[in-house]
Design an enzyme around this catalytic site. Structure first.
Site, PDB file in Angstrom:
ATOM      1  CB  SER A  60      -0.913  -0.014   1.171  1.00  0.00           C
ATOM      2  OG  SER A  60      -1.567   1.283   1.449  1.00  0.00           O
ATOM      3  CG  ASP A  61       1.475   5.544  -1.956  1.00  0.00           C
ATOM      4  OD1 ASP A  61       2.850   5.400  -2.111  1.00  0.00           O
ATOM      5  OD2 ASP A  61       1.453   6.919  -2.161  1.00  0.00           O
ATOM      6  CG  PHE A  62      -0.988   4.161   5.028  1.00  0.00           C
ATOM      7  CD1 PHE A  62      -1.561   5.385   5.404  1.00  0.00           C
ATOM      8  CD2 PHE A  62      -0.451   3.243   6.205  1.00  0.00           C
ATOM      9  CE1 PHE A  62      -1.423   5.818   6.638  1.00  0.00           C
ATOM     10  CE2 PHE A  62      -0.581   3.660   7.408  1.00  0.00           C
ATOM     11  CZ  PHE A  62      -1.101   4.874   7.694  1.00  0.00           C
ATOM     12  CE1 TYR A  63       0.609  -0.592   5.201  1.00  0.00           C
ATOM     13  CE2 TYR A  63       1.196  -2.316   3.575  1.00  0.00           C
ATOM     14  CZ  TYR A  63       0.244  -1.838   4.327  1.00  0.00           C
ATOM     15  OH  TYR A  63      -0.731  -2.739   4.868  1.00  0.00           O
ATOM     16  N   GLY A  64       4.874   4.072   4.017  1.00  0.00           N
ATOM     17  CA  GLY A  64       6.065   5.004   3.287  1.00  0.00           C
ATOM     18  C   GLY A  64       5.904   6.490   3.629  1.00  0.00           C
TER      19      GLY A  64
END
Length: 81
Positions: A60-64
């Protein structure tokens, strides 16, 4: 090395994938955000997952943001067919 092929497989869209994948959430840094403490260790984990038979990664782009996808690309590119 663990062989995950005994877990079976299923259809995911137009592809058949193994039932066990890899969750990229823990590749990110503290609090599941930002870069990891040891980027090379994160890449090594991904390479081992693929060597063990993993054929799909949950990310997920949320992780980072963007960090896990960058690490995946660094570890696995060029991608096999």
């Amino acid at each position: 090395m663990t062989d995950i092929s005994k877990a079976g497989s299923f259809k995911l869209g137009d592809r058949t994938v193994k039932r066990l994948g890899y969750g990229a959430m823990q590749l990110a840094g503290p609090g599941v955000f930002g870069p990891p403490k040891d980027r090379e260790a994160a890449r090594a984990v991904l390479r081992e997952a693929i060597a063990s038979g993993v054929d799909h990664i949950d990310t997920s782009d949320f992780y980072g943001p963007h960090v896990t996808n960058q690490i995946i690309r660094e570890a696995l590119h060029p991608y096999p067919a």
